[in-house]
Design a protein around this motif. Structure first.
Motif, PDB file in Angstrom:
ATOM      1  N   UNK A 117       5.105  -1.464   3.464  1.00 32.14           N
ATOM      2  CA  UNK A 117       6.606  -1.475   2.959  1.00 32.14           C
ATOM      3  C   UNK A 117       6.763  -0.601   1.985  1.00 32.14           C
ATOM      4  N   UNK A 118       5.848  -0.866   1.026  1.00 29.83           N
ATOM      5  CA  UNK A 118       6.085   0.009  -0.296  1.00 29.83           C
ATOM      6  C   UNK A 118       5.756   1.422  -0.226  1.00 29.83           C
ATOM      7  N   UNK A 119       4.696   1.606   0.537  1.00 28.81           N
ATOM      8  CA  UNK A 119       4.295   3.133   0.877  1.00 28.81           C
ATOM      9  C   UNK A 119       5.511   3.878   1.726  1.00 28.81           C
ATOM     10  N   UNK A 120       5.802   3.034   2.697  1.00 27.51           N
ATOM     11  CA  UNK A 120       6.983   3.852   3.496  1.00 27.51           C
ATOM     12  C   UNK A 120       8.160   4.288   2.701  1.00 27.51           C
ATOM     13  N   UNK A 121       8.408   3.199   1.887  1.00 29.87           N
ATOM     14  CA  UNK A 121       9.588   3.288   0.892  1.00 29.87           C
ATOM     15  C   UNK A 121       9.386   4.818   0.112  1.00 29.87           C
TER      16      UNK A 121
END
Lengths: 224, 224
Positions: free
Chosen positions: A105-109
């Motif tokens: 989730x943090x990488x995709x954001x």
């Protein structure tokens, strides 16, 4: 089988750089018991910091998307900057033992709306033992409230004792629930030694300012 | 090969995101098809011989060196539900992260480059087993066991089922899992010479239908 280190480091959590070599966003986790004011604190931080920083939020709801939807409804950030992770009935697993969904989730954001300065990762409401993995966040805030019982700082536990910042929320309610703030402060000091504690009422004039100041300090240290 | 590597890969605590998924158990519980240990056993038996067999064959074929992209397309073709395809890719991506950190290999790096948003989980499982120095039987066993262990632990949470009863279900299914793994490896060996069409295409329609139904719920404990 290869066990040498010639491979590109897979983007494992604690790595401070993204695959393209740029420095990733600072990640701050917010954990604590159900109803202590984690989402309200995240919302207030977004309102306070969104003018000066590029930020995004990951929520870990236990069985709904309520926290993400609250943030969307309050329009604290544009919707593409808020992601909800589903945690399979076990919020502490998703932030501590198996952080893979949160890392995605943090990488995709960062891929979708980056570059980002700061990502707030909010845990689902849990118990006093829930802490974030160092592979997921760089610093963590533990949020308790005065109405949950003024003996919580004395009881300690990993969240209260080791979090980088302890927030004692809803101080405006203390007189109504018979909580002794001075005792809570003394107990917290005994458990945490030099680690900071903020007493906060989001309904008061100061609001989230102290926590926001702490976040700015962490960010300054991260980018230094 | 290291037999202990199989234990690492098959461990339910291997941090690859599985804890947030119920393998269709949440939908089956809500629909009243799984209500007790006996119906859990029926449900798991059905899964082992359909989803478990297909996943086992795909994983074994990946260990045997079949082309990952071709296997991934074969997995797509065998997964009618878009929600299940999305879940399989998400779990594949999470497994790949854990596998690259555990057994760094050029093949896993290449897979990550080719499928940045994730390949089907069984394909990743096969290549992870290969990177760990394991054989096709090992990968097939992992896939077959995962096809029932996930639903069993999820049902303990969903129904407050006695955990000893759930573990008893898994133990009673063990001889059948042996047969599923054998058939999976046999099919994978055939596929090496005959192509991916030789891989099994067994499916449980209710699993696919239930997954679509489940994905639309606003309130749920598990991601799939």
């Amino acid at each position: 089988m290869h066990l040498d280190h010639s491979h590109h480091a897979p983007a494992v959590g604690a790595d401070a750089h993204r695959p393209d070599g740029t420095r990733r966003a600072l990640r701050i986790g917010l954990g604590g018991p159900v109803g202590s004011g984690k989402t309200a604190t995240v919302a207030a931080l977004c309102r306070q910091l969104r003018q000066e920083l590029s930020l995004a939020v990951v929520t870990n709801d236990i069985y709904t998307r309520e926290d993400a939807e609250f943030l969307l409804r309050e329009a604290v950030l544009p919707p593409e900057r808020i992601t909800a992770v589903e945690t399979g009935a076990c919020p502490h697993t998703a932030i501590r033992d198996d952080i893979s969904a949160n890392l995605e989730a943090v990488e995709d954001l960062e891929d979708a709306v980056g570059p980002l300065d700061l990502i707030l990762v909010e845990s689902g409401g849990d118990n006093l033992t829930a802490t974030f993995s160092k592979g997921l966040v760089d610093a963590q805030v533990f949020v308790i409230d005065v109405a949950g019982g003024d003996d919580i700082p004395r009881k300690g536990g990993p969240g209260v004792t080791t979090a980088d910042l302890l927030v004692v929320n809803k101080t405006d309610l203390a007189p109504y629930v018979g909580s002794d703030l001075a005792r809570m402060a003394a107990d917290a000091k005994a458990q945490r030694a030099e680690l900071p504690v903020v007493f906060q009422s989001l309904r008061g004039e100061t609001g989230v300012a102290d926590v926001a100041a702490w976040v700015r300090e962490r960010l300054a240290a991260w980018t230094a | 090969m290291s037999r202990a590597a199989l234990l690492v890969l098959a461990d339910g605590r291997f941090p690859a995101g599985g804890h947030a998924h119920s393998g269709g158990a949440e939908a089956a519980v809500k629909a009243g098809r799984v209500t007790c240990a006996a119906s859990l056993e029926d449900f798991c038996r059905g899964r082992a011989h359909t989803a478990g067999l297909v996943a086992g064959a795909l994983a074994a074929a990946a260990v045997l060196g079949m082309d990952a992209a071709e296997l991934d397309a074969a997995a797509d073709a065998r997964t009618p539900s878009p929600a299940l395809r999305a879940a399989a890719r998400r779990l594949g991506r999470q497994l790949l992260r854990a596998a690259r950190a555990s057994w760094p290999s050029d093949e896993l790096d290449a897979l990550a480059g080719a499928f940045p948003k994730g390949a089907h989980q069984p394909v990743v499982l096969g290549l992870a087993a290969r990177a760990a120095g394991l054989g096709p039987e090992d990968a097939a066993y992992c896939a077959a066991y995962e096809s029932v262990s996930g639903p069993a632990t999820a049902t303990v949470r969903l129904l407050s089922l006695d955990p000893f009863d759930a573990t008893g279900v898994l133990a009673r299914l063990a001889p059948e899992l042996d047969r599923v793994a054998d058939s999976a490896v046999e099919a994978a060996r055939r596929a090496v010479t005959e192509g991916v069409d030789a891989l099994p295409a067994a499916s449980g329609p209710l699993l696919e239908v239930g997954a679509e139904w489940h994905a639309a719920w606003p309130v749920r404990l598990f991601a799939s």
